[in-house]
Design a protein around this motif. Structure first.
Motif, PDB file in Angstrom:
ATOM      1  N   TYR A  10       0.829  -1.211   0.000  1.00  0.00           N
ATOM      2  CA  TYR A  10       0.000   0.000   0.000  1.00  0.00           C
ATOM      3  C   TYR A  10       0.861   1.258   0.000  1.00  0.00           C
ATOM      4  O   TYR A  10       0.691   2.150  -0.839  1.00  0.00           O
ATOM      5  CB  TYR A  10      -0.940  -0.025   1.208  1.00  0.00           C
ATOM      6  N   PHE A  11       1.808   1.368   0.938  1.00  0.00           N
ATOM      7  CA  PHE A  11       2.635   2.564   1.041  1.00  0.00           C
ATOM      8  C   PHE A  11       3.471   2.794  -0.225  1.00  0.00           C
ATOM      9  O   PHE A  11       3.618   3.930  -0.681  1.00  0.00           O
ATOM     10  CB  PHE A  11       3.546   2.510   2.269  1.00  0.00           C
ATOM     11  N   THR A  12       4.024   1.721  -0.802  1.00  0.00           N
ATOM     12  CA  THR A  12       4.823   1.852  -2.021  1.00  0.00           C
ATOM     13  C   THR A  12       3.988   2.393  -3.172  1.00  0.00           C
ATOM     14  O   THR A  12       4.410   3.320  -3.882  1.00  0.00           O
ATOM     15  CB  THR A  12       5.442   0.493  -2.401  1.00  0.00           C
ATOM     16  N   ALA A  13       2.792   1.840  -3.360  1.00  0.00           N
ATOM     17  CA  ALA A  13       1.908   2.300  -4.441  1.00  0.00           C
ATOM     18  C   ALA A  13       1.438   3.737  -4.186  1.00  0.00           C
ATOM     19  O   ALA A  13       1.398   4.551  -5.107  1.00  0.00           O
ATOM     20  CB  ALA A  13       0.720   1.351  -4.581  1.00  0.00           C
ATOM     21  N   LEU A  14       1.081   4.036  -2.937  1.00  0.00           N
ATOM     22  CA  LEU A  14       0.620   5.377  -2.588  1.00  0.00           C
ATOM     23  C   LEU A  14       1.706   6.415  -2.860  1.00  0.00           C
ATOM     24  O   LEU A  14       1.461   7.455  -3.483  1.00  0.00           O
ATOM     25  CB  LEU A  14       0.199   5.411  -1.114  1.00  0.00           C
ATOM     26  N   ASP A  15       2.926   6.130  -2.412  1.00  0.00           N
ATOM     27  CA  ASP A  15       4.030   7.067  -2.598  1.00  0.00           C
ATOM     28  C   ASP A  15       4.380   7.249  -4.085  1.00  0.00           C
ATOM     29  O   ASP A  15       4.840   8.314  -4.481  1.00  0.00           O
ATOM     30  CB  ASP A  15       5.262   6.607  -1.827  1.00  0.00           C
ATOM     31  N   ALA A  16       4.141   6.219  -4.889  1.00  0.00           N
ATOM     32  CA  ALA A  16       4.408   6.304  -6.327  1.00  0.00           C
ATOM     33  C   ALA A  16       3.301   7.045  -7.074  1.00  0.00           C
ATOM     34  O   ALA A  16       3.453   7.371  -8.248  1.00  0.00           O
ATOM     35  CB  ALA A  16       4.580   4.901  -6.905  1.00  0.00           C
ATOM     36  N   GLY A  17       2.173   7.272  -6.392  1.00  0.00           N
ATOM     37  CA  GLY A  17       1.050   7.921  -7.049  1.00  0.00           C
ATOM     38  C   GLY A  17       0.279   6.985  -7.964  1.00  0.00           C
ATOM     39  O   GLY A  17      -0.472   7.433  -8.829  1.00  0.00           O
ATOM     40  N   ASP A  18       0.430   5.675  -7.773  1.00  0.00           N
ATOM     41  CA  ASP A  18      -0.243   4.667  -8.594  1.00  0.00           C
ATOM     42  C   ASP A  18      -1.608   4.358  -7.980  1.00  0.00           C
ATOM     43  O   ASP A  18      -1.729   3.536  -7.071  1.00  0.00           O
ATOM     44  CB  ASP A  18       0.613   3.406  -8.672  1.00  0.00           C
ATOM     45  N   LYS A  61      -0.431  12.275  -6.221  1.00  0.00           N
ATOM     46  CA  LYS A  61       0.897  11.949  -5.703  1.00  0.00           C
ATOM     47  C   LYS A  61       1.391  13.115  -4.851  1.00  0.00           C
ATOM     48  O   LYS A  61       1.281  14.273  -5.242  1.00  0.00           O
ATOM     49  CB  LYS A  61       1.872  11.693  -6.853  1.00  0.00           C
ATOM     50  N   ARG A  62       1.914  12.797  -3.700  1.00  0.00           N
ATOM     51  CA  ARG A  62       2.439  13.807  -2.773  1.00  0.00           C
ATOM     52  C   ARG A  62       3.964  13.724  -2.766  1.00  0.00           C
ATOM     53  O   ARG A  62       4.540  12.683  -3.073  1.00  0.00           O
ATOM     54  CB  ARG A  62       1.898  13.565  -1.359  1.00  0.00           C
ATOM     55  N   PRO A  63       4.634  14.801  -2.361  1.00  0.00           N
ATOM     56  CA  PRO A  63       6.099  14.806  -2.393  1.00  0.00           C
ATOM     57  C   PRO A  63       6.750  14.014  -1.255  1.00  0.00           C
ATOM     58  O   PRO A  63       7.941  13.729  -1.305  1.00  0.00           O
ATOM     59  CB  PRO A  63       6.451  16.292  -2.280  1.00  0.00           C
ATOM     60  N   PHE A  64       5.978  13.662  -0.240  1.00  0.00           N
ATOM     61  CA  PHE A  64       6.574  12.950   0.884  1.00  0.00           C
ATOM     62  C   PHE A  64       6.461  11.433   0.696  1.00  0.00           C
ATOM     63  O   PHE A  64       5.704  10.948  -0.138  1.00  0.00           O
ATOM     64  CB  PHE A  64       5.959  13.374   2.222  1.00  0.00           C
ATOM     65  N   ARG A  65       7.237  10.698   1.483  1.00  0.00           N
ATOM     66  CA  ARG A  65       7.273   9.232   1.442  1.00  0.00           C
ATOM     67  C   ARG A  65       6.993   8.685   2.834  1.00  0.00           C
ATOM     68  O   ARG A  65       7.361   9.288   3.837  1.00  0.00           O
ATOM     69  CB  ARG A  65       8.655   8.740   0.977  1.00  0.00           C
ATOM     70  N   HIS A  66       6.377   7.518   2.885  1.00  0.00           N
ATOM     71  CA  HIS A  66       6.081   6.847   4.154  1.00  0.00           C
ATOM     72  C   HIS A  66       7.225   5.901   4.499  1.00  0.00           C
ATOM     73  O   HIS A  66       7.634   5.097   3.657  1.00  0.00           O
ATOM     74  CB  HIS A  66       4.781   6.041   4.042  1.00  0.00           C
ATOM     75  N   GLU A  67       7.719   6.011   5.712  1.00  0.00           N
ATOM     76  CA  GLU A  67       8.757   5.111   6.210  1.00  0.00           C
ATOM     77  C   GLU A  67       8.247   4.432   7.462  1.00  0.00           C
ATOM     78  O   GLU A  67       7.895   5.098   8.441  1.00  0.00           O
ATOM     79  CB  GLU A  67      10.038   5.887   6.530  1.00  0.00           C
TER      80      GLU A  67
END
Length: 118
Positions: A10-18, A61-67
Motif C-alpha cells: 500500500y505505502f509503495t503504491a501510494l508514494d508512487a502515485g499509482d 501523488k504527494r512529495p513525501f514518502r512513508h517510512e
C-alpha cells in the motif's frame, strides 16, 4: 531505518502515485479512515474500492514518502508506526491499525497522525 510491514504494498503504491495499485491493496468492502491533511480535526472516510479509488485519485501523488519504523502483527491485525519524510526531513508521525483478510488485503485501515517531533 525502514521496517518490513504487511502495509508495504500500500505505502509503495501510494508514494508512487499509482492509484490502481494503491486501491488494489484493499478488499472490495474495505473501510478507510484517516485524519484530513487539509482540515485539522476532521477525518476522511472512504468505504469500498470505488470510493477508495476516487479518494486516491483526488489525493494525487504527494512529495513525501512513508517510512515504517515499527510493526507488530497479531493474526489479522497489524499495527504500524512510521513517519512521512520529504528530502530526509520528518514531517509527520503516524500510527495505523489495519485489519487484513486471508489474502493480505486491507479490510479496515485506521490512521492517526501528528506533526513529527523536532
Amino acid at each position: 531505518m525502514n521496517v518490513v510491514s504487511p502495509l508495504d504494498r500500500y505505502f509503495t503504491a501510494l508514494d508512487a502515485g499509482d492509484v490502481d495499485a494503491t486501491t488494489a491493496a484493499f478488499a472490495d468492502d474495505a473501510l478507510y479512515i484517516r485524519p484530513s491533511l487539509e482540515v485539522p480535526g476532521m477525518l476522511e472516510i472512504a468505504r469500498g474500492r470505488d470510493e477508495l479509488h476516487e479518494f486516491f485519485r483526488n489525493r494525487g501523488k504527494r512529495p513525501f514518502r512513508h517510512e515504517v519504523r515499527a510493526c507488530a502483527v497479531d493474526g489479522r491485525d497489524a499495527f504500524v508506526e512510521g513517519v512521512a519524510t520529504e528530502d530526509g526531513k520528518e514531517l509527520n508521525s503516524f500510527l495505523v491499525h489495519a485489519v487484513l483478510d486471508e489474502d493480505g488485503l486491507i479490510t479496515r485501515y485506521f490512521a492517526l497522525m501528528a506533526q513529527a517531533p523536532s
